[in-house]
Design a protein around this motif. Structure first.
Motif, PDB file in Angstrom:
ATOM      1  N   LYS A  45       0.821  -1.030   0.053  1.00  0.00           N
ATOM      2  CA  LYS A  45       0.108  -0.324  -0.020  1.00  0.00           C
ATOM      3  C   LYS A  45       0.925   1.337  -0.047  1.00  0.00           C
ATOM      4  CE  LYS A  45      -3.801  -2.353   2.285  1.00  0.00           C
ATOM      5  NZ  LYS A  45      -4.688  -2.550   3.680  1.00  0.00           N
ATOM      6  N   VAL A  46       2.200   0.995   0.366  1.00  0.00           N
ATOM      7  CA  VAL A  46       3.143   2.401   0.367  1.00  0.00           C
ATOM      8  C   VAL A  46       3.588   2.695  -1.152  1.00  0.00           C
ATOM      9  CG1 VAL A  46       5.230   3.173   1.463  1.00  0.00           C
ATOM     10  CG2 VAL A  46       3.801   1.721   2.768  1.00  0.00           C
ATOM     11  N   ASN A  47       4.080   1.480  -1.761  1.00  0.00           N
ATOM     12  CA  ASN A  47       4.859   2.130  -2.996  1.00  0.00           C
ATOM     13  C   ASN A  47       4.043   1.288  -4.308  1.00  0.00           C
ATOM     14  OD1 ASN A  47       5.581  -0.803  -3.040  1.00  0.00           O
ATOM     15  ND2 ASN A  47       7.854  -0.152  -2.599  1.00  0.00           N
ATOM     16  N   GLY A  48       3.235   0.419  -4.128  1.00  0.00           N
ATOM     17  CA  GLY A  48       2.315  -0.136  -5.033  1.00  0.00           C
ATOM     18  C   GLY A  48       3.102  -1.279  -5.850  1.00  0.00           C
ATOM     19  N   ARG A  49       4.228  -1.751  -5.355  1.00  0.00           N
ATOM     20  CA  ARG A  49       4.696  -2.663  -6.019  1.00  0.00           C
ATOM     21  C   ARG A  49       4.231  -4.076  -5.453  1.00  0.00           C
ATOM     22  NH1 ARG A  49      11.114  -1.902  -5.431  1.00  0.00           N
ATOM     23  NH2 ARG A  49      11.285  -3.620  -7.060  1.00  0.00           N
ATOM     24  N   THR A  50       4.397  -5.339  -6.195  1.00  0.00           N
ATOM     25  CA  THR A  50       3.886  -6.498  -5.734  1.00  0.00           C
ATOM     26  C   THR A  50       4.935  -7.431  -5.228  1.00  0.00           C
ATOM     27  OG1 THR A  50       1.865  -6.256  -7.120  1.00  0.00           O
ATOM     28  CG2 THR A  50       2.594  -8.689  -6.248  1.00  0.00           C
ATOM     29  N   TYR A  51       4.758  -7.955  -4.037  1.00  0.00           N
ATOM     30  CA  TYR A  51       6.103  -8.718  -3.676  1.00  0.00           C
ATOM     31  C   TYR A  51       5.450 -10.228  -3.553  1.00  0.00           C
ATOM     32  CZ  TYR A  51       8.117  -4.397  -2.387  1.00  0.00           C
ATOM     33  OH  TYR A  51       8.944  -3.245  -2.482  1.00  0.00           O
ATOM     34  N   ARG A  52       6.222 -11.141  -3.706  1.00  0.00           N
ATOM     35  CA  ARG A  52       5.895 -12.663  -3.432  1.00  0.00           C
ATOM     36  C   ARG A  52       6.365 -12.807  -2.009  1.00  0.00           C
ATOM     37  NH1 ARG A  52       3.962 -17.013  -6.652  1.00  0.00           N
ATOM     38  NH2 ARG A  52       3.618 -15.497  -7.820  1.00  0.00           N
ATOM     39  N   ILE A  53       5.268 -13.574  -1.423  1.00  0.00           N
ATOM     40  CA  ILE A  53       5.545 -13.837  -0.010  1.00  0.00           C
ATOM     41  C   ILE A  53       5.574 -15.360   0.202  1.00  0.00           C
ATOM     42  CG2 ILE A  53       4.604 -13.806   2.361  1.00  0.00           C
ATOM     43  CD1 ILE A  53       5.298 -10.934   1.034  1.00  0.00           C
ATOM     44  N   PHE A  54       6.629 -15.840   0.880  1.00  0.00           N
ATOM     45  CA  PHE A  54       6.651 -17.309   0.992  1.00  0.00           C
ATOM     46  C   PHE A  54       6.487 -17.740   2.379  1.00  0.00           C
ATOM     47  CE2 PHE A  54       9.508 -15.980  -2.556  1.00  0.00           C
ATOM     48  CZ  PHE A  54       9.075 -16.975  -3.661  1.00  0.00           C
ATOM     49  N   VAL A  55       5.917 -18.808   2.719  1.00  0.00           N
ATOM     50  CA  VAL A  55       5.456 -19.165   4.046  1.00  0.00           C
ATOM     51  C   VAL A  55       5.603 -20.533   4.259  1.00  0.00           C
ATOM     52  CG1 VAL A  55       3.953 -18.862   6.270  1.00  0.00           C
ATOM     53  CG2 VAL A  55       3.804 -17.201   4.408  1.00  0.00           C
ATOM     54  N   HIS A  56       6.754 -20.989   5.180  1.00  0.00           N
ATOM     55  CA  HIS A  56       6.997 -22.501   5.462  1.00  0.00           C
ATOM     56  C   HIS A  56       6.139 -22.622   6.919  1.00  0.00           C
ATOM     57  CE1 HIS A  56       8.562 -26.290   5.983  1.00  0.00           C
ATOM     58  NE2 HIS A  56       9.159 -25.904   6.898  1.00  0.00           N
ATOM     59  N   ILE A  57       5.392 -23.786   6.924  1.00  0.00           N
ATOM     60  CA  ILE A  57       4.545 -23.943   8.197  1.00  0.00           C
ATOM     61  C   ILE A  57       5.300 -25.264   8.809  1.00  0.00           C
ATOM     62  CG2 ILE A  57       2.533 -24.472   9.400  1.00  0.00           C
ATOM     63  CD1 ILE A  57       1.351 -22.853   6.681  1.00  0.00           C
ATOM     64  N   PRO A  58       5.676 -25.415   9.900  1.00  0.00           N
ATOM     65  CA  PRO A  58       6.228 -26.529  10.575  1.00  0.00           C
ATOM     66  C   PRO A  58       5.554 -27.403  10.573  1.00  0.00           C
ATOM     67  CG  PRO A  58       6.550 -24.527  12.173  1.00  0.00           C
ATOM     68  CD  PRO A  58       5.585 -24.262  10.922  1.00  0.00           C
ATOM     69  N   ALA A  59       5.987 -28.830  10.610  1.00  0.00           N
ATOM     70  CA  ALA A  59       5.040 -29.836  10.589  1.00  0.00           C
ATOM     71  C   ALA A  59       4.577 -30.160  11.986  1.00  0.00           C
ATOM     72  CB  ALA A  59       5.866 -31.010   9.972  1.00  0.00           C
ATOM     73  N   THR A  60       5.437 -29.554  13.084  1.00  0.00           N
ATOM     74  CA  THR A  60       5.035 -29.983  14.472  1.00  0.00           C
ATOM     75  C   THR A  60       3.848 -29.171  14.870  1.00  0.00           C
ATOM     76  OG1 THR A  60       6.749 -28.834  15.251  1.00  0.00           O
ATOM     77  CG2 THR A  60       7.196 -31.192  14.943  1.00  0.00           C
ATOM     78  N   PRO A  61       3.101 -29.146  15.806  1.00  0.00           N
ATOM     79  CA  PRO A  61       2.239 -28.233  16.219  1.00  0.00           C
ATOM     80  C   PRO A  61       2.964 -27.135  16.886  1.00  0.00           C
ATOM     81  CG  PRO A  61       1.650 -30.296  17.392  1.00  0.00           C
ATOM     82  CD  PRO A  61       2.905 -30.585  16.462  1.00  0.00           C
ATOM     83  N   PRO A  62       2.275 -25.881  17.012  1.00  0.00           N
ATOM     84  CA  PRO A  62       3.121 -24.983  17.651  1.00  0.00           C
ATOM     85  C   PRO A  62       2.937 -25.050  19.158  1.00  0.00           C
ATOM     86  CG  PRO A  62       0.979 -24.090  16.798  1.00  0.00           C
ATOM     87  CD  PRO A  62       1.177 -25.624  16.429  1.00  0.00           C
TER      88      PRO A  62
END
Length: 102
Positions: A45-62
């Motif tokens: 929302k600041v500069n209008g650029r699009t960024y790719r976001i990668f998220v790795h979720i652990p296999a074990t419960p938090p």
């Protein structure tokens, strides 16, 4: 006039005919997908650029207090390394959420 005609015919015979070559099919490149990982685009929302976001979720419960998170920039280059290391650490009992930006 006759010499100009002979010169033109001579040039046509001497110059090889160039045929169009078929264009080779481009290989289909599919990105590597990590298990337990998702990626999506997020517009700033600041500069209008699009960024790719990668998220790795652990296999074990938090744990009760939540999982610690590691944020890495240059996500296309650093996320695979950080996510792989997170998977190894998760097996040792310390789950880590990894977020790659970019």
């Amino acid at each position: 006039m006759k010499s100009a005609f002979l010169l033109a015919v001579g040039l046509l015979v001497a110059v090889p005919v160039v045929h169009a070559q078929p264009v080779a099919a481009q290989p289909v490149v599919t990105p590597y997908v990590f298990e337990q990982s998702v990626d999506f685009d997020l517009a700033s929302k600041v500069n209008g650029r699009t960024y790719r976001i990668f998220v790795h979720i652990p296999a074990t419960p938090p744990p009760p207090g939540g999982s610690p998170a590691l944020y890495v920039t240059d996500g296309k280059g650093t996320f695979p390394i950080a996510a792989g290391q997170s998977a190894v650490n998760g097996l040792a009992g310390s789950p880590l959420l990894v977020v790659g930006i970019g």
